[in-house]
Scaffold this motif. Structure first.
Motif, PDB file in Angstrom:
ATOM      1  N   LEU A 144       6.609 -32.025  24.223  1.00  0.00           N
ATOM      2  CA  LEU A 144       5.909 -32.907  23.280  1.00  0.00           C
ATOM      3  C   LEU A 144       6.737 -34.152  22.972  1.00  0.00           C
ATOM      4  N   LYS A 145       8.039 -33.964  22.803  1.00  0.00           N
ATOM      5  CA  LYS A 145       8.915 -35.097  22.507  1.00  0.00           C
ATOM      6  C   LYS A 145       8.944 -36.079  23.685  1.00  0.00           C
ATOM      7  N   LYS A 201      -3.051 -30.457  25.588  1.00  0.00           N
ATOM      8  CA  LYS A 201      -3.728 -29.584  26.549  1.00  0.00           C
ATOM      9  C   LYS A 201      -3.036 -29.639  27.912  1.00  0.00           C
ATOM     10  N   LYS A 202      -2.627 -30.833  28.321  1.00  0.00           N
ATOM     11  CA  LYS A 202      -1.945 -30.993  29.610  1.00  0.00           C
ATOM     12  C   LYS A 202      -0.586 -30.295  29.603  1.00  0.00           C
ATOM     13  N   ILE A 203       0.117 -30.373  28.473  1.00  0.00           N
ATOM     14  CA  ILE A 203       1.419 -29.712  28.351  1.00  0.00           C
ATOM     15  C   ILE A 203       1.270 -28.203  28.495  1.00  0.00           C
ATOM     16  N   VAL A 204       0.273 -27.629  27.804  1.00  0.00           N
ATOM     17  CA  VAL A 204       0.024 -26.186  27.895  1.00  0.00           C
ATOM     18  C   VAL A 204      -0.346 -25.796  29.322  1.00  0.00           C
ATOM     19  N   LEU A 220      -6.867 -22.646  26.213  1.00  0.00           N
ATOM     20  CA  LEU A 220      -6.473 -23.242  24.934  1.00  0.00           C
ATOM     21  C   LEU A 220      -7.680 -23.533  24.063  1.00  0.00           C
ATOM     22  N   ARG A 221      -7.561 -23.187  22.773  1.00  0.00           N
ATOM     23  CA  ARG A 221      -8.584 -23.537  21.793  1.00  0.00           C
ATOM     24  C   ARG A 221      -7.917 -24.292  20.650  1.00  0.00           C
ATOM     25  N   LEU A 222      -8.471 -25.439  20.293  1.00  0.00           N
ATOM     26  CA  LEU A 222      -7.964 -26.250  19.196  1.00  0.00           C
ATOM     27  C   LEU A 222      -9.077 -26.474  18.183  1.00  0.00           C
TER      28      LEU A 222
END
Length: 283
Positions: A144-145, A201-204, A220-222
């Motif tokens: 994320l960073k 989402k791309k990171i996951v 993934l669910r947000l």
């Protein structure tokens, strides 16, 4: 615990219930005369009462509802509520972590997002091999960073319990929770700007590195968090999850989020004690 790869679902955990319960009872018997003096005997009651007050509306509710049934029932034992932070249960700490996350979101115009992440077989085994939630938080924070040039506030918890599958109905889940089979996955919350959801989402997806289309559809669910019900949901079946994930760190959070959550709790604790003293003096 044994594991099994299910490409469409992730890492399946198989639990021997008889061995787990036998080991649990053995540990209870061994510890019954070794109660730690650093852990007050009233901790369970203190946390239960604290949770009841928090779920009812917190300190502001307590101040204006001292005549409520909950307060009247435990009037002579209210001093046990809001114990020191080090004796606070995980779910009560999490209420304050979420309170801290909401406050930070208000200050930065980000959104508090509930997340549910399924873990691919290989990534799940890597997480278990590296002791659990702390490793997962580290990997998410690093990526994320790099992608956002900032480290979003986040807390997360590993869960293994899942519903029984109905073999007579195309394998759809039943309402009952399985006590012998689990599926490793993640719940938690994160502070994101609306345009950062796609990046998350791309990171996951990169971390899971799965090519199974059915798995990816449910990866993934947000969802925006609107109340404290999400914290309760994330802590369901805690005992059973501890059985599935014995010896594995289940919970982790950002350091800055932890600092603010503790500060908010200490403020509420001080106010609660002050109200009790005032009420005692009035009587």
């Amino acid at each position: 615990m044994t594991t099994k790869n299910e490409p469409e679902r992730g890492l399946s955990l198989m639990l021997n219930r008889a061995e787990v319960m036998s080991d649990f009872c053995k540990r209870i018997i061994e510890k019954k005369d070794k109660f730690s003096t650093n852990h007050p005997r009233s901790s369970f009651f203190a946390n239960t009462l604290t949770q009841a007050i928090i779920r009812a509306g917190g300190i502001s509710w307590f101040i204006h509802n001292t005549g409520s049934p909950v307060i009247s029932m435990y009037e002579n034992k209210l001093h046990h509520a809001f114990p020191k932070w080090r004796h606070l249960s995980q779910i009560n700490r999490c209420y304050y972590l979420q309170k801290a996350l909401n406050q930070k979101c208000t200050q930065t115009d980000t959104v508090p997002i509930a997340m549910t992440i399924r873990l691919s077989h290989e990534f799940a085994k890597t997480i278990i091999g590296n002791s659990g939630a702390g490793y997962l938080l580290e990997r998410l924070t690093l990526k994320l960073k790099r992608s956002l040039n900032r480290s979003p506030d986040i807390w997360l918890i590993l869960e293994a319990t899942t519903n029984e599958l109905d073999t007579k109905n195309k394998g759809w889940p039943k309402r009952t929770v399985s006590w012998s089979k689990g599926l490793l996955h993640v719940h938690g919350a994160i502070a994101l700007y609306e345009n950062e959801k796609a990046i998350f989402k791309k990171i996951v997806r990169d971390l899971n590195d799965s090519s199974n289309s059915k798995f990816l559809n449910n990866e993934l669910r947000l969802k925006v968090i609107e109340n404290s019900g999400w914290v309760d949901y994330c802590h369901k079946n805690s005992f059973l999850n501890d059985c599935f994930l014995a010896g594995i760190q289940r919970f982790s959070r950002s350091n800055s989020l932890h600092s603010l959550a503790r500060k908010l709790y200490e403020n509420d604790r001080s106010l609660f004690k002050a109200v009790l003293r005032s009420k005692s003096g009035a009587n």
